[in-house]
Design an enzyme around this catalytic site. Sequence first.
Site, PDB file in Angstrom:
ATOM      1  N   ASP A   1      21.239  58.897  25.514  1.00 56.57           N
ATOM      2  CA  ASP A   1      21.344  57.861  24.189  1.00 56.57           C
ATOM      3  C   ASP A   1      20.079  58.529  23.723  1.00 56.57           C
ATOM      4  O   ASP A   1      19.042  59.372  23.935  1.00 56.57           O
ATOM      5  CB  ASP A   1      20.410  56.462  25.581  1.00 56.57           C
ATOM      6  N   ASP A   2      19.828  57.707  22.437  1.00 56.24           N
ATOM      7  CA  ASP A   2      19.430  58.252  21.146  1.00 56.24           C
ATOM      8  C   ASP A   2      19.171  59.617  20.673  1.00 56.24           C
ATOM      9  O   ASP A   2      17.813  59.734  19.721  1.00 56.24           O
ATOM     10  CB  ASP A   2      17.371  57.723  22.060  1.00 56.24           C
TER      11      ASP A   2
ATOM     12  N   HIS B   1      18.303  60.070  28.546  1.00 50.03           N
ATOM     13  CA  HIS B   1      18.161  60.334  27.824  1.00 50.03           C
ATOM     14  C   HIS B   1      17.632  61.553  26.943  1.00 50.03           C
ATOM     15  O   HIS B   1      16.973  62.090  27.384  1.00 50.03           O
ATOM     16  CB  HIS B   1      16.004  59.067  26.887  1.00 50.03           C
TER      17      HIS B   1
END
Length: 262
Positions: A74-75, A219
């Site tokens: 993610d991100d 992440h």
Amino acid sequence: MDRRTFISRSLLVAGGAAVGAAAVEVPRLWPSAHLPFSGGYAPAADRMGYDITGNTSITWHVDTTEQVLAFTFDDGPGPKWTKLVLDTLDHYDVPATFFLVGSHVEAHGDLLKGRLDRHEVGNHSWSHPDLATLDAPSIEKQLSRAHDTIRSVTGRDPRLFRPPYGHLGGSTLMVADRMGYSLILWSHEMNETAYLKNPPGQVQEIVDHARPGQIILAHDVGSADRYVALSQLGAMFTGLRQRGFRFVTVPELMALTPKKTT
Ligand SMILES: [Zn+2]
């Protein structure tokens, strides 16, 4: 109504109910904006003029007996570690799913050019706000701006959406449904802060707790502990393969869902 549709509708109801409950008793204990289903009343779809299907699915795990699991990142993309992740995935021949932040794609999209053939991309909003605190038009702007940027930079039309913080409240589900997204959460996560103290122990934790159909959250942007976790990815992949696991993207995992008989 199938089971997932029922869950989606139940959560919409729960979201509305939580707002009412929070106003009465929760604020002294926990800011209501941080409750998973609070922060913004979910208005009726017809009052918004929204034409929605009510068929949005929410997936955090897939019911399968096959030794498969899906890593998700993610991100990103980010200039520090996205390349490391992509290189590691290539080296170990592992497909993965990236939930991209639209503004990061605009700033660092070059990192993804030519690197996504075997991977999947999903929408993780434009600027990573808690969508449960926003009204429906603002959520739609967050998703559509990210969607358009992801499409123009990667050539992919994302069909998966992971809300920041996993928050599903307010109008988040309604807007996701209207835009035709499937919502993806996770069933296990890298405990990234723990990697600073004991990287081999955390690798072992991932290997030992792997289950068929698991979706693992990681992440590729953030604080230094995340880098330490990412630097252990190869050891995780090796350990998981020794346990007989193979790796797939989230849509590939979802395709394994047993067909409902009803
Ligand atoms: Zn996030």
